[in-house]
Design an enzyme around this catalytic site. Structure first.
Site, PDB file in Angstrom:
ATOM      1  N   LYS A 187       0.831  -1.220   0.000  1.00  0.00           N
ATOM      2  CA  LYS A 187       0.000   0.000   0.000  1.00  0.00           C
ATOM      3  C   LYS A 187       0.852   1.250   0.000  1.00  0.00           C
ATOM      4  O   LYS A 187       0.594   2.185  -0.750  1.00  0.00           O
ATOM      5  CB  LYS A 187      -0.876   0.093   1.259  1.00  0.00           C
ATOM      6  CG  LYS A 187      -1.899  -0.960   1.439  1.00  0.00           C
ATOM      7  CD  LYS A 187      -2.794  -0.638   2.638  1.00  0.00           C
ATOM      8  CE  LYS A 187      -2.057  -0.586   3.967  1.00  0.00           C
ATOM      9  NZ  LYS A 187      -1.602  -1.896   4.462  1.00  0.00           N
ATOM     10  N   ARG A 192      -8.558   1.571   9.454  1.00  0.00           N
ATOM     11  CA  ARG A 192      -7.994   0.279   9.825  1.00  0.00           C
ATOM     12  C   ARG A 192      -9.013  -0.559  10.593  1.00  0.00           C
ATOM     13  O   ARG A 192      -8.681  -1.618  11.095  1.00  0.00           O
ATOM     14  CB  ARG A 192      -6.832   0.623  10.716  1.00  0.00           C
ATOM     15  CG  ARG A 192      -5.563  -0.124  10.840  1.00  0.00           C
ATOM     16  CD  ARG A 192      -4.788  -0.590   9.721  1.00  0.00           C
ATOM     17  NE  ARG A 192      -3.457  -0.928  10.158  1.00  0.00           N
ATOM     18  CZ  ARG A 192      -2.371  -0.215   9.906  1.00  0.00           C
ATOM     19  NH1 ARG A 192      -2.440   0.851   9.179  1.00  0.00           N
ATOM     20  NH2 ARG A 192      -1.207  -0.599  10.365  1.00  0.00           N
ATOM     21  N   ARG A 244      12.011  -6.265   4.776  1.00  0.00           N
ATOM     22  CA  ARG A 244      11.906  -4.810   4.836  1.00  0.00           C
ATOM     23  C   ARG A 244      12.939  -4.240   5.811  1.00  0.00           C
ATOM     24  O   ARG A 244      13.143  -4.774   6.887  1.00  0.00           O
ATOM     25  CB  ARG A 244      10.492  -4.447   5.292  1.00  0.00           C
ATOM     26  CG  ARG A 244      10.078  -3.064   4.923  1.00  0.00           C
ATOM     27  CD  ARG A 244       8.620  -3.030   4.633  1.00  0.00           C
ATOM     28  NE  ARG A 244       7.841  -2.812   5.848  1.00  0.00           N
ATOM     29  CZ  ARG A 244       6.578  -2.378   5.830  1.00  0.00           C
ATOM     30  NH1 ARG A 244       5.982  -2.117   4.688  1.00  0.00           N
ATOM     31  NH2 ARG A 244       5.928  -2.218   6.950  1.00  0.00           N
ATOM     32  N   ARG A 275      12.495  -2.704  11.495  1.00  0.00           N
ATOM     33  CA  ARG A 275      11.577  -2.089  12.449  1.00  0.00           C
ATOM     34  C   ARG A 275      11.059  -3.159  13.392  1.00  0.00           C
ATOM     35  O   ARG A 275      10.807  -4.281  12.982  1.00  0.00           O
ATOM     36  CB  ARG A 275      10.380  -1.487  11.705  1.00  0.00           C
ATOM     37  CG  ARG A 275      10.552  -0.045  11.358  1.00  0.00           C
ATOM     38  CD  ARG A 275       9.547   0.446  10.332  1.00  0.00           C
ATOM     39  NE  ARG A 275       8.200  -0.110  10.440  1.00  0.00           N
ATOM     40  CZ  ARG A 275       7.239   0.154   9.562  1.00  0.00           C
ATOM     41  NH1 ARG A 275       7.464   0.952   8.532  1.00  0.00           N
ATOM     42  NH2 ARG A 275       6.048  -0.368   9.701  1.00  0.00           N
ATOM     43  N   ARG A 325       0.315  -8.560  13.638  1.00  0.00           N
ATOM     44  CA  ARG A 325      -0.303  -7.561  12.762  1.00  0.00           C
ATOM     45  C   ARG A 325      -1.235  -8.228  11.744  1.00  0.00           C
ATOM     46  O   ARG A 325      -2.284  -7.686  11.419  1.00  0.00           O
ATOM     47  CB  ARG A 325       0.780  -6.759  12.034  1.00  0.00           C
ATOM     48  CG  ARG A 325       1.547  -5.842  12.974  1.00  0.00           C
ATOM     49  CD  ARG A 325       2.779  -5.294  12.311  1.00  0.00           C
ATOM     50  NE  ARG A 325       2.468  -4.245  11.359  1.00  0.00           N
ATOM     51  CZ  ARG A 325       3.299  -3.860  10.395  1.00  0.00           C
ATOM     52  NH1 ARG A 325       4.461  -4.449  10.244  1.00  0.00           N
ATOM     53  NH2 ARG A 325       2.963  -2.887   9.601  1.00  0.00           N
TER      54      ARG A 325
HETATM   55  P1  AMP Z   1       1.698   0.994   9.296  1.00  0.00           P
HETATM   56  O1  AMP Z   1       2.968   1.645   8.953  1.00  0.00           O
HETATM   57  O2  AMP Z   1       0.525   1.547   8.520  1.00  0.00           O
HETATM   58  O3  AMP Z   1       1.743  -0.496   9.242  1.00  0.00           O
HETATM   59  O4  AMP Z   1       1.379   1.371  10.827  1.00  0.00           O
HETATM   60  C1  AMP Z   1       2.254   1.041  11.861  1.00  0.00           C
HETATM   61  C2  AMP Z   1       1.521   0.979  13.197  1.00  0.00           C
HETATM   62  O5  AMP Z   1       0.886   2.249  13.463  1.00  0.00           O
HETATM   63  C3  AMP Z   1       0.394  -0.028  13.258  1.00  0.00           C
HETATM   64  O6  AMP Z   1       0.862  -1.330  13.557  1.00  0.00           O
HETATM   65  C4  AMP Z   1      -0.477   0.564  14.368  1.00  0.00           C
HETATM   66  O7  AMP Z   1       0.087   0.338  15.637  1.00  0.00           O
HETATM   67  C5  AMP Z   1      -0.386   2.058  14.085  1.00  0.00           C
HETATM   68  N1  AMP Z   1      -1.433   2.519  13.153  1.00  0.00           N
HETATM   69  C6  AMP Z   1      -1.240   3.011  11.876  1.00  0.00           C
HETATM   70  N2  AMP Z   1      -2.408   3.349  11.323  1.00  0.00           N
HETATM   71  C7  AMP Z   1      -3.371   3.067  12.235  1.00  0.00           C
HETATM   72  C8  AMP Z   1      -4.807   3.185  12.258  1.00  0.00           C
HETATM   73  N3  AMP Z   1      -5.482   3.638  11.201  1.00  0.00           N
HETATM   74  N4  AMP Z   1      -5.440   2.791  13.372  1.00  0.00           N
HETATM   75  C9  AMP Z   1      -4.801   2.329  14.452  1.00  0.00           C
HETATM   76  N5  AMP Z   1      -3.459   2.172  14.488  1.00  0.00           N
HETATM   77  C10 AMP Z   1      -2.745   2.541  13.403  1.00  0.00           C
END
Ligand code: AMP
Length: 212
Positions: free
Chosen positions: A15, A90, A129, A157, A168
């Site tokens: 994404k 999400r 990654r 990370r 996740r």
């Molecule tokens: P991402 O880089 O989008 O995978 O986001 C990394 C982390 O940020 C996720 O594992 C969540 O802990 C938090 N996060 C990102 N976007 C959201 C969202 N829309 N709702 C809740 N937590 C989020």
């Protein structure tokens, strides 16, 4: 007029990569809640302190807090001509809050692009990654290798480590996947198969399904 687009798909489906490219091409902002949270974490802001535990364990930040941050961002001037939302919504409550927030402004999400990638492929990709702890720049040993002089300073990370990836993915299936049906009901869902293709081909597939 640009489009208001939501990017859907499991963590690691690509994404972010696609959203960056689309935003550049369309001249609209790329809004990633993950990036916003990580930037606040790095800078040690109050928001960063609030979200640290969630991010490090792969759990979702509470809907209320996340929606507040997004609503603030969407009211900035650069969002007037559309945007690409990446990592938000999400959960179904987040999607509903977004619909309500936009409806009050006479707006709506025009397209939800779902990049459909299976769990096995996700696990393979996420474990490849690497990111730059200073800038947050993300590379992938499979698709987008870092320049050799950067290799030493890159890290995996915490949330890309195998245990966290599994958490996740579980969270994704339980909480996030139902959003696909939500946007399908609204008549704006576009599915893009992503198992069998690299980023360039997936980008072409996305462009082919966007309304002209
Ligand atoms: P991402 O880089 O989008 O995978 O986001 C990394 C982390 O940020 C996720 O594992 C969540 O802990 C938090 N996060 C990102 N976007 C959201 C969202 N829309 N709702 C809740 N937590 C989020």
């Amino acid at each position: 007029m640009g489009l208001r687009i939501v990017m859907l798909g499991a963590p690691g489906a690509g994404k972010g990569t696609q959203a960056v490219q689309m935003a550049k091409e369309m001249g609209v902002p790329h809004i990633s809640t993950g990036d916003i949270f990580r930037k606040n974490l790095r800078e040690g802001t109050d928001l960063g302190k609030k979200v640290q535990g969630y991010l490090n364990s792969g759990a979702l930040v509470p809907d209320e807090l996340t929606c507040e941050i997004v609503a603030e961002r969407l009211q900035e001037e650069d969002c007037a001509n559309g945007y690409i939302l990446d990592g938000f919504p999400r959960s179904v409550p987040q999607a509903e809050m977004l619909t309500d927030f936009l409806a009050k402004r006479g707006e709506k999400i025009e397209v939800a692009v779902n990049i459909d990638v299976s769990d096995d492929v996700i696990i393979e990709r996420l474990s490849a990654r690497r990111s730059d702890p200073e800038t947050g720049a993300v590379f992938n040993l499979l698709f987008n290798p870092p320049p050799p002089d950067m290799a030493d300073k890159l890290i995996q990370r915490d949330d890309d480590k195998p245990e966290t990836v599994k958490a996740r993915l579980e969270t994704y299936h339980e909480t996030t996947e139902p959003i696909i049906a939500y946007y399908d009901k609204l008549g704006v869902l576009k599915n893009v198969p992503g198992d069998d293709a690299g980023p360039d081909e997936i980008y072409r597939r996305i462009m082919a399904v966007l309304p002209q």
